[in-house]
Design a protein around this motif. Structure first.
Motif, PDB file in Angstrom:
ATOM      1  N   LYS A  52       0.773  -1.153  -0.073  1.00  0.00           N
ATOM      2  CA  LYS A  52       0.063   0.067  -0.045  1.00  0.00           C
ATOM      3  C   LYS A  52       1.009   1.219  -0.150  1.00  0.00           C
ATOM      4  CE  LYS A  52      -3.501   2.276   2.719  1.00  0.00           C
ATOM      5  NZ  LYS A  52      -4.186   2.336   4.023  1.00  0.00           N
ATOM      6  N   THR A  53       0.692   2.071  -0.966  1.00  0.00           N
ATOM      7  CA  THR A  53       1.666   3.374  -1.234  1.00  0.00           C
ATOM      8  C   THR A  53       0.783   4.522  -1.406  1.00  0.00           C
ATOM      9  OG1 THR A  53       3.180   1.560  -2.386  1.00  0.00           O
ATOM     10  CG2 THR A  53       3.426   4.258  -2.545  1.00  0.00           C
ATOM     11  N   PRO A  59       7.390  15.286  -0.895  1.00  0.00           N
ATOM     12  CA  PRO A  59       8.220  14.192  -0.931  1.00  0.00           C
ATOM     13  C   PRO A  59       8.034  13.098   0.312  1.00  0.00           C
ATOM     14  CG  PRO A  59       9.321  16.275   0.226  1.00  0.00           C
ATOM     15  CD  PRO A  59       7.787  16.525  -0.299  1.00  0.00           C
ATOM     16  N   PHE A  60       7.274  13.477   1.211  1.00  0.00           N
ATOM     17  CA  PHE A  60       6.910  12.344   2.248  1.00  0.00           C
ATOM     18  C   PHE A  60       5.989  11.222   1.523  1.00  0.00           C
ATOM     19  CE2 PHE A  60       7.625  16.606   4.367  1.00  0.00           C
ATOM     20  CZ  PHE A  60       8.894  16.233   5.169  1.00  0.00           C
ATOM     21  N   MET A  61       6.503   9.939   1.730  1.00  0.00           N
ATOM     22  CA  MET A  61       5.648   8.890   1.010  1.00  0.00           C
ATOM     23  C   MET A  61       5.516   8.025   2.135  1.00  0.00           C
ATOM     24  SD  MET A  61       8.087   8.563  -2.355  1.00  0.00           S
ATOM     25  CE  MET A  61       9.490   9.234  -1.764  1.00  0.00           C
ATOM     26  N   ASP A  65       2.067   1.956   5.819  1.00  0.00           N
ATOM     27  CA  ASP A  65       1.835   2.938   6.971  1.00  0.00           C
ATOM     28  C   ASP A  65       3.376   3.119   7.634  1.00  0.00           C
ATOM     29  OD1 ASP A  65      -0.871   2.695   6.912  1.00  0.00           O
ATOM     30  OD2 ASP A  65      -1.057   0.725   7.933  1.00  0.00           O
ATOM     31  N   LYS A  66       4.443   3.065   6.843  1.00  0.00           N
ATOM     32  CA  LYS A  66       5.615   3.808   7.123  1.00  0.00           C
ATOM     33  C   LYS A  66       6.103   4.792   6.360  1.00  0.00           C
ATOM     34  CE  LYS A  66       7.620  -0.476   9.120  1.00  0.00           C
ATOM     35  NZ  LYS A  66       6.474  -1.276   9.128  1.00  0.00           N
ATOM     36  N   TRP A  67       6.458   6.099   6.950  1.00  0.00           N
ATOM     37  CA  TRP A  67       6.615   7.249   6.297  1.00  0.00           C
ATOM     38  C   TRP A  67       8.173   7.275   5.822  1.00  0.00           C
ATOM     39  CZ3 TRP A  67       3.222  10.539   4.241  1.00  0.00           C
ATOM     40  CH2 TRP A  67       1.963  10.453   4.888  1.00  0.00           C
ATOM     41  N   PHE A  68       8.325   7.497   4.466  1.00  0.00           N
ATOM     42  CA  PHE A  68       9.888   7.800   4.508  1.00  0.00           C
ATOM     43  C   PHE A  68      10.093   8.670   3.201  1.00  0.00           C
ATOM     44  CE2 PHE A  68       8.351   5.301   0.837  1.00  0.00           C
ATOM     45  CZ  PHE A  68       9.054   5.292  -0.135  1.00  0.00           C
ATOM     46  N   GLU A  69      11.435   9.364   2.934  1.00  0.00           N
ATOM     47  CA  GLU A  69      11.617  10.352   2.021  1.00  0.00           C
ATOM     48  C   GLU A  69      12.847   9.684   1.369  1.00  0.00           C
ATOM     49  OE1 GLU A  69      12.074  15.372   1.878  1.00  0.00           O
ATOM     50  OE2 GLU A  69      12.185  14.026   3.712  1.00  0.00           O
ATOM     51  N   ILE A  70      13.137  10.307   0.014  1.00  0.00           N
ATOM     52  CA  ILE A  70      14.063  10.007  -0.686  1.00  0.00           C
ATOM     53  C   ILE A  70      14.848  11.488  -1.032  1.00  0.00           C
ATOM     54  CG2 ILE A  70      15.174   9.478  -3.174  1.00  0.00           C
ATOM     55  CD1 ILE A  70      12.445   7.928  -3.406  1.00  0.00           C
ATOM     56  N   SER A 159      10.475   6.905  12.422  1.00  0.00           N
ATOM     57  CA  SER A 159       9.925   5.839  13.181  1.00  0.00           C
ATOM     58  C   SER A 159       9.023   6.389  14.671  1.00  0.00           C
ATOM     59  CB  SER A 159      10.996   4.938  13.422  1.00  0.00           C
ATOM     60  OG  SER A 159      10.516   3.923  14.540  1.00  0.00           O
ATOM     61  N   SER A 160       8.094   6.134  14.585  1.00  0.00           N
ATOM     62  CA  SER A 160       7.118   6.199  15.933  1.00  0.00           C
ATOM     63  C   SER A 160       7.736   5.352  17.153  1.00  0.00           C
ATOM     64  CB  SER A 160       5.513   6.384  15.850  1.00  0.00           C
ATOM     65  OG  SER A 160       5.184   5.104  15.148  1.00  0.00           O
ATOM     66  N   SER A 161       7.987   4.070  16.837  1.00  0.00           N
ATOM     67  CA  SER A 161       8.458   3.275  17.735  1.00  0.00           C
ATOM     68  C   SER A 161       9.875   3.258  18.243  1.00  0.00           C
ATOM     69  CB  SER A 161       8.055   1.809  17.255  1.00  0.00           C
ATOM     70  OG  SER A 161       9.155   1.344  16.164  1.00  0.00           O
ATOM     71  N   GLY A 162      10.710   3.640  17.427  1.00  0.00           N
ATOM     72  CA  GLY A 162      12.220   3.760  17.711  1.00  0.00           C
ATOM     73  C   GLY A 162      12.781   2.359  17.749  1.00  0.00           C
ATOM     74  N   ASN A 163      12.226   1.486  16.919  1.00  0.00           N
ATOM     75  CA  ASN A 163      12.799   0.198  16.901  1.00  0.00           C
ATOM     76  C   ASN A 163      13.926   0.020  15.727  1.00  0.00           C
ATOM     77  OD1 ASN A 163      13.227  -2.784  16.252  1.00  0.00           O
ATOM     78  ND2 ASN A 163      11.214  -3.179  17.150  1.00  0.00           N
ATOM     79  N   GLU A 164      15.061  -0.111  16.136  1.00  0.00           N
ATOM     80  CA  GLU A 164      16.123  -0.126  15.242  1.00  0.00           C
ATOM     81  C   GLU A 164      16.069  -1.010  14.324  1.00  0.00           C
ATOM     82  OE1 GLU A 164      20.964  -0.034  15.559  1.00  0.00           O
ATOM     83  OE2 GLU A 164      19.804   1.080  16.985  1.00  0.00           O
ATOM     84  N   LEU A 165      15.600  -2.366  14.814  1.00  0.00           N
ATOM     85  CA  LEU A 165      15.984  -3.614  13.894  1.00  0.00           C
ATOM     86  C   LEU A 165      14.707  -3.396  12.743  1.00  0.00           C
ATOM     87  CD1 LEU A 165      16.680  -6.413  16.393  1.00  0.00           C
ATOM     88  CD2 LEU A 165      18.115  -5.511  14.752  1.00  0.00           C
TER      89      LEU A 165
END
Length: 203
Positions: A52-53, A59-61, A65-70, A159-165
Motif C-alpha cells: 500500500k503506497t 516528498p513524504f511517502m 503505514d511507514k513514512w519515508f523520504e528520498i 519511526s514512531s516506535s524507535g525500533n532499530e531492527l
C-alpha cells in the motif's frame, strides 16, 4: 547543496498507456504497488514499492503505514573517498538539524557492506512534540545513505516506535527495490515489462 527530487506522478494504466521520454520522474502502477522512476541520465533508477503506497504528501511517502523520504546530493561536494563522503553527508544533515532545533543532536551510525555497496545506517532522536493533532510522534529518524556514480542517495524513515531492527529492515528493503540504469529509462519498454510482472529491464 542538497538536490531534492520533485516527483510528478504519472500512473500508467495497462489499458490506457501514454508514453513520453521527457517525463523525468513519475510512477507506474503495478499489480503489487508502484514503481517510481527517476530519469537522471547515468544516475537514472527505478524504485519498486510493494504494498500500500501513498504519494499524496510527496516528498513524504507512505509505504505500508511507514513514512519515508528520498533525497540526493552531489558527491563532489562531500569528499573524495566513500566513507569520507558518507560521513560528511551525514554531518551536513546534522548541522542543519542542530540549527533547526537549536540544540545538540544525539546520533549514532554504522557502516554496512551490502550488495556490493557501502551504506551508512544512522539515526537521531528529534525533540518530542506532543499535540492533539500528533497522535504518534516521531521517536527516532533513521537513514541509509549510499553512493552511485556522482550522487549521494538517502532514504530516511520516521519511526514512531524507535525500533532499530525494524527500521533497518525497512530501509534495506527500499535499497533492495532499486535498479540503476546507465542512461535515461525507456518508459515504454519498462511499462511493457511491468505488464508482464517484471520490475525492471536489463540494459
Amino acid at each position: 547543496m542538497k538536490i531534492k527530487s520533485t516527483l510528478i506522478i504519472f500512473l500508467f494504466l495497462t489499458l490506457n498507456i501514454a508514453y513520453s521520454q521527457e517525463n523525468k520522474q513519475g510512477a507506474i502502477k503495478t499489480k503489487d504497488g508502484l514503481i517510481l522512476y527517476f530519469n537522471l541520465e547515468n544516475n537514472s533508477y527505478t524504485l519498486n514499492l510493494l504494498g500500500k503506497t501513498d504519494l499524496s504528501n510527496y516528498p513524504f511517502m507512505n509505504l505500508n503505514d511507514k513514512w519515508f523520504e528520498i533525497q540526493t546530493g552531489s558527491k563532489s561536494e562531500f569528499g573524495n573517498n566513500p566513507k569520507n563522503i558518507l560521513t560528511n553527508y551525514m554531518n551536513w544533515e546534522l548541522d542543519y538539524l542542530k540549527n533547526e532545533f537549536k540544540k545538540e543532536i544525539k546520533t549514532k551510525n554504522n557502516f554496512i557492506e551490502y550488495n556490493k555497496m557501502l551504506l551508512n545506517f544512522w539515526q537521531y532522536n528529534p525533540p518530542i512534540i506532543k499535540t492533539k493533532e500528533i497522535i504518534n510522534p516521531v521517536k527516532t529518524t533513521y537513514f541509509i545513505d549510499f553512493i552511485h556514480n556522482d550522487l549521494v542517495n538517502r532514504f530516511s524513515y520516521a519511526s514512531s516506535s524507535g525500533n532499530e531492527l525494524e527500521a533497518k529492515k525497512f530501509l534495506l528493503k527500499l535499497v533492495d527495490g532499486i535498479h540503476f540504469y546507465k542512461s535515461n529509462i525507456d518508459l515504454k519498454k519498462l511499462q511493457e515489462l511491468v505488464i508482464k510482472g517484471k520490475a525492471y529491464y536489463n540494459e
